[in-house]
Design a protein around this motif. Structure first.
Motif, PDB file in Angstrom:
ATOM      1  N   ILE A  23       0.863  -1.181   0.000  1.00  0.00           N
ATOM      2  CA  ILE A  23       0.000   0.000   0.000  1.00  0.00           C
ATOM      3  C   ILE A  23       0.897   1.228   0.000  1.00  0.00           C
ATOM      4  CG2 ILE A  23      -1.696   1.338   1.305  1.00  0.00           C
ATOM      5  CD1 ILE A  23      -2.729  -1.289   2.449  1.00  0.00           C
ATOM      6  N   VAL A  24       0.711   2.077  -0.989  1.00  0.00           N
ATOM      7  CA  VAL A  24       1.438   3.342  -1.049  1.00  0.00           C
ATOM      8  C   VAL A  24       0.460   4.412  -0.596  1.00  0.00           C
ATOM      9  CG1 VAL A  24       2.684   4.952  -2.528  1.00  0.00           C
ATOM     10  CG2 VAL A  24       2.853   2.480  -2.950  1.00  0.00           C
ATOM     11  N   ASP A  25       0.669   4.924   0.588  1.00  0.00           N
ATOM     12  CA  ASP A  25      -0.248   5.880   1.182  1.00  0.00           C
ATOM     13  C   ASP A  25       0.525   6.676   2.220  1.00  0.00           C
ATOM     14  OD1 ASP A  25      -2.421   7.130   2.721  1.00  0.00           O
ATOM     15  OD2 ASP A  25      -3.726   5.670   1.760  1.00  0.00           O
ATOM     16  N   ASP A  26       0.092   7.907   2.458  1.00  0.00           N
ATOM     17  CA  ASP A  26       0.787   8.717   3.460  1.00  0.00           C
ATOM     18  C   ASP A  26       0.392   8.327   4.881  1.00  0.00           C
ATOM     19  OD1 ASP A  26      -1.202  11.601   4.067  1.00  0.00           O
ATOM     20  OD2 ASP A  26      -1.803   9.800   2.971  1.00  0.00           O
ATOM     21  N   GLN A  27      -0.605   7.464   5.019  1.00  0.00           N
ATOM     22  CA  GLN A  27      -1.047   7.038   6.345  1.00  0.00           C
ATOM     23  C   GLN A  27      -1.070   5.521   6.452  1.00  0.00           C
ATOM     24  OE1 GLN A  27      -4.998   8.755   6.420  1.00  0.00           O
ATOM     25  NE2 GLN A  27      -4.300  10.353   7.809  1.00  0.00           N
ATOM     26  N   TRP A  69      -6.451   5.621   9.161  1.00  0.00           N
ATOM     27  CA  TRP A  69      -7.462   6.122   8.242  1.00  0.00           C
ATOM     28  C   TRP A  69      -8.658   6.617   9.024  1.00  0.00           C
ATOM     29  CZ3 TRP A  69      -7.403   1.540   4.234  1.00  0.00           C
ATOM     30  CH2 TRP A  69      -6.198   1.582   3.529  1.00  0.00           C
ATOM     31  N   ARG A  70      -9.167   7.782   8.629  1.00  0.00           N
ATOM     32  CA  ARG A  70     -10.267   8.418   9.355  1.00  0.00           C
ATOM     33  C   ARG A  70     -11.577   7.662   9.229  1.00  0.00           C
ATOM     34  NH1 ARG A  70      -9.105  13.938   6.571  1.00  0.00           N
ATOM     35  NH2 ARG A  70      -9.363  12.430   4.945  1.00  0.00           N
ATOM     36  N   ARG A  71     -11.885   7.235   8.062  1.00  0.00           N
ATOM     37  CA  ARG A  71     -13.202   6.657   7.814  1.00  0.00           C
ATOM     38  C   ARG A  71     -13.091   5.175   7.491  1.00  0.00           C
ATOM     39  NH1 ARG A  71     -17.612   8.981   6.652  1.00  0.00           N
ATOM     40  NH2 ARG A  71     -17.909   7.879   4.710  1.00  0.00           N
ATOM     41  N   ILE A  72     -12.830   4.367   8.511  1.00  0.00           N
ATOM     42  CA  ILE A  72     -12.751   2.932   8.290  1.00  0.00           C
ATOM     43  C   ILE A  72     -13.251   2.199   9.531  1.00  0.00           C
ATOM     44  CG2 ILE A  72     -10.356   2.697   9.033  1.00  0.00           C
ATOM     45  CD1 ILE A  72     -10.101   0.642   6.635  1.00  0.00           C
ATOM     46  N   LEU A  73     -14.007   1.151   9.286  1.00  0.00           N
ATOM     47  CA  LEU A  73     -14.489   0.270  10.346  1.00  0.00           C
ATOM     48  C   LEU A  73     -14.051  -1.148  10.011  1.00  0.00           C
ATOM     49  CD1 LEU A  73     -18.235   1.398  10.662  1.00  0.00           C
ATOM     50  CD2 LEU A  73     -16.407   1.856  12.290  1.00  0.00           C
ATOM     51  N   HIS A  74     -13.811  -1.933  11.019  1.00  0.00           N
ATOM     52  CA  HIS A  74     -13.543  -3.355  10.837  1.00  0.00           C
ATOM     53  C   HIS A  74     -14.704  -4.114  11.458  1.00  0.00           C
ATOM     54  CE1 HIS A  74     -11.980  -7.286  12.277  1.00  0.00           C
ATOM     55  NE2 HIS A  74     -11.644  -7.338  11.000  1.00  0.00           N
ATOM     56  N   VAL A  75     -15.333  -4.979  10.685  1.00  0.00           N
ATOM     57  CA  VAL A  75     -16.440  -5.783  11.175  1.00  0.00           C
ATOM     58  C   VAL A  75     -16.052  -7.241  11.041  1.00  0.00           C
ATOM     59  CG1 VAL A  75     -18.879  -6.387  10.867  1.00  0.00           C
ATOM     60  CG2 VAL A  75     -18.123  -4.027  10.514  1.00  0.00           C
ATOM     61  N   HIS A  76     -16.041  -7.959  12.136  1.00  0.00           N
ATOM     62  CA  HIS A  76     -15.738  -9.391  12.126  1.00  0.00           C
ATOM     63  C   HIS A  76     -16.969 -10.142  11.606  1.00  0.00           C
ATOM     64  CE1 HIS A  76     -14.871 -13.417  13.670  1.00  0.00           C
ATOM     65  NE2 HIS A  76     -13.597 -13.034  13.583  1.00  0.00           N
ATOM     66  N   PRO A  77     -16.768 -11.246  10.882  1.00  0.00           N
ATOM     67  CA  PRO A  77     -17.925 -11.987  10.361  1.00  0.00           C
ATOM     68  C   PRO A  77     -18.956 -12.350  11.441  1.00  0.00           C
ATOM     69  CG  PRO A  77     -15.916 -12.870   9.433  1.00  0.00           C
ATOM     70  CD  PRO A  77     -15.514 -11.844  10.448  1.00  0.00           C
ATOM     71  N   SER A  78     -18.512 -12.587  12.653  1.00  0.00           N
ATOM     72  CA  SER A  78     -19.449 -12.930  13.728  1.00  0.00           C
ATOM     73  C   SER A  78     -20.359 -11.758  14.090  1.00  0.00           C
ATOM     74  CB  SER A  78     -18.702 -13.411  14.968  1.00  0.00           C
ATOM     75  OG  SER A  78     -17.922 -12.357  15.503  1.00  0.00           O
ATOM     76  N   SER A  82      -9.940   6.348  18.745  1.00  0.00           N
ATOM     77  CA  SER A  82      -8.541   6.488  19.126  1.00  0.00           C
ATOM     78  C   SER A  82      -7.673   5.757  18.120  1.00  0.00           C
ATOM     79  CB  SER A  82      -8.308   5.919  20.523  1.00  0.00           C
ATOM     80  OG  SER A  82      -8.673   4.567  20.546  1.00  0.00           O
ATOM     81  N   VAL A  83      -6.488   6.292  17.882  1.00  0.00           N
ATOM     82  CA  VAL A  83      -5.579   5.692  16.900  1.00  0.00           C
ATOM     83  C   VAL A  83      -4.458   4.974  17.609  1.00  0.00           C
ATOM     84  CG1 VAL A  83      -4.057   6.158  14.959  1.00  0.00           C
ATOM     85  CG2 VAL A  83      -6.135   7.466  15.256  1.00  0.00           C
TER      86      VAL A  83
END
Length: 166
Positions: free
Chosen positions: A127-131, A136-145, A165-166
């Motif tokens: 991934i080429v990104d400055d962060q 990332w400001r707008r990201i959620l992680h959802v587990h399949p459960s 929080s980061v």
């Protein structure tokens, strides 16, 4: 910090644009707006508010869309239901796998949800990104459960607005 495989200096041919990818000339905003026939090359001239953009949802295959039991692959019903619900609500769904785009497509087809996806992608290896992704400001992680709760697109959008929080 230098990377072990990075060249110390790029040659002239490595820094020149490819022939079919000429760099656009940068012009002041007033000059750009006078060019009616040229597509806009400037980012941020107009941004669609986040609330109006389709929510981009990336769905993994192995142990997310499908569970593995030995050589068998079994669809995970709660995830399949969530994919269909998000699709009906207007999300832009992307199916990805570390085994590649073709594998992702075949798996989505076997689960009967291929039509829900905008594209099938390999998971990134670089991934080429400055962060960092965790910043990332707008990201959620959802587990399949967590898919059994059938969260709506609106609920996901609200969760994205909350400070984290980061």
């Amino acid at each position: 910090m230098s990377l072990p495989h990075a060249p110390a200096q790029l040659s002239a041919s490595e820094t020149e644009p490819l022939p079919d990818q000429a760099e656009p000339e940068l012009q002041p905003r007033s000059a750009r707006s006078q060019l009616q026939d040229e597509p806009a090359l400037v980012a941020h001239d107009y941004q669609i508010p986040a609330s109006e953009q389709p929510l981009a949802v990336y769905v993994d295959v192995d142990e997310t869309l499908l569970r593995h039991y030995g050589a068998r692959q079994i669809p995970i019903p709660a995830v399949i239901k969530q994919v269909k619900a998000l699709y009906k609500q207007g999300a832009a769904l992307y199916c990805w796998s570390s085994l590649g785009a073709d594998y992702a497509r075949r798996c989505a087809e076997s689960c009967g949800v291929a039509q829900c996806f905008t594209a099938f992608l390999p998971k990134p290896q670089l991934i080429v990104d400055d962060q960092q992704p965790k910043a990332w400001r707008r990201i959620l992680h959802v587990h399949p459960s967590q898919c059994s709760s059938q969260t709506t697109l609106l609920e996901y959008r609200e969760a994205l607005k909350k400070p984290r929080s980061v």
